[in-house]
Design a protein around this motif. Structure first.
Motif: not given
Length: 117
Positions: A30, A33-34, A38, A59
């Motif tokens: 995760q 993905c984050e 951004r 996400c």
């Protein structure tokens, strides 16, 4: 595994609409993905006749064996009309969605009422 959902918002005067939502990319964690999300959040080019446009990204977790493709968004109304759920069953908020798969039922019911008179 995680993937991103891109959401493109368009503002016209006081109305804001979601233009599209589509999946993008595969991420094992995760945090990865984050970090990628951004970079994608924020303003995008503003189309003619609109006041503002921006992109948001979320996400979401998906199963490891799911393949994420970057195809065009699905036209849900067309899919429901072509492959309507059994008797268009729905409850609550899903009733609005199921209404899109009923044009023949609505027209058929109106025709039956007219025939009875």
């Amino acid at each position: 595994m995680y993937t991103m959902i891109l959401l493109v918002y368009l503002q016209q005067n006081l109305d804001v609409s979601l233009d599209q939502a589509r999946l993008r990319g595969e991420y094992l964690r995760q945090a990865d993905c984050e970090a990628a999300a951004r970079k994608l959040r924020g303003p995008v080019p503003i189309p003619a006749n609109y006041a503002a446009a921006w992109q948001d990204v979320m996400c979401v977790k998906v199963a490891n064996n799911v393949r994420v493709n970057e195809a065009a968004p699905l036209d849900l109304a067309r899919a429901l009309q072509a492959h309507a759920p059994l008797r268009c069953q729905a409850e609550g908020a899903w009733e609005r969605l199921a209404a899109q798969c009923r044009p023949s039922e609505t027209n058929g019911a109106a025709g039956e009422k007219a025939a009875r008179r």
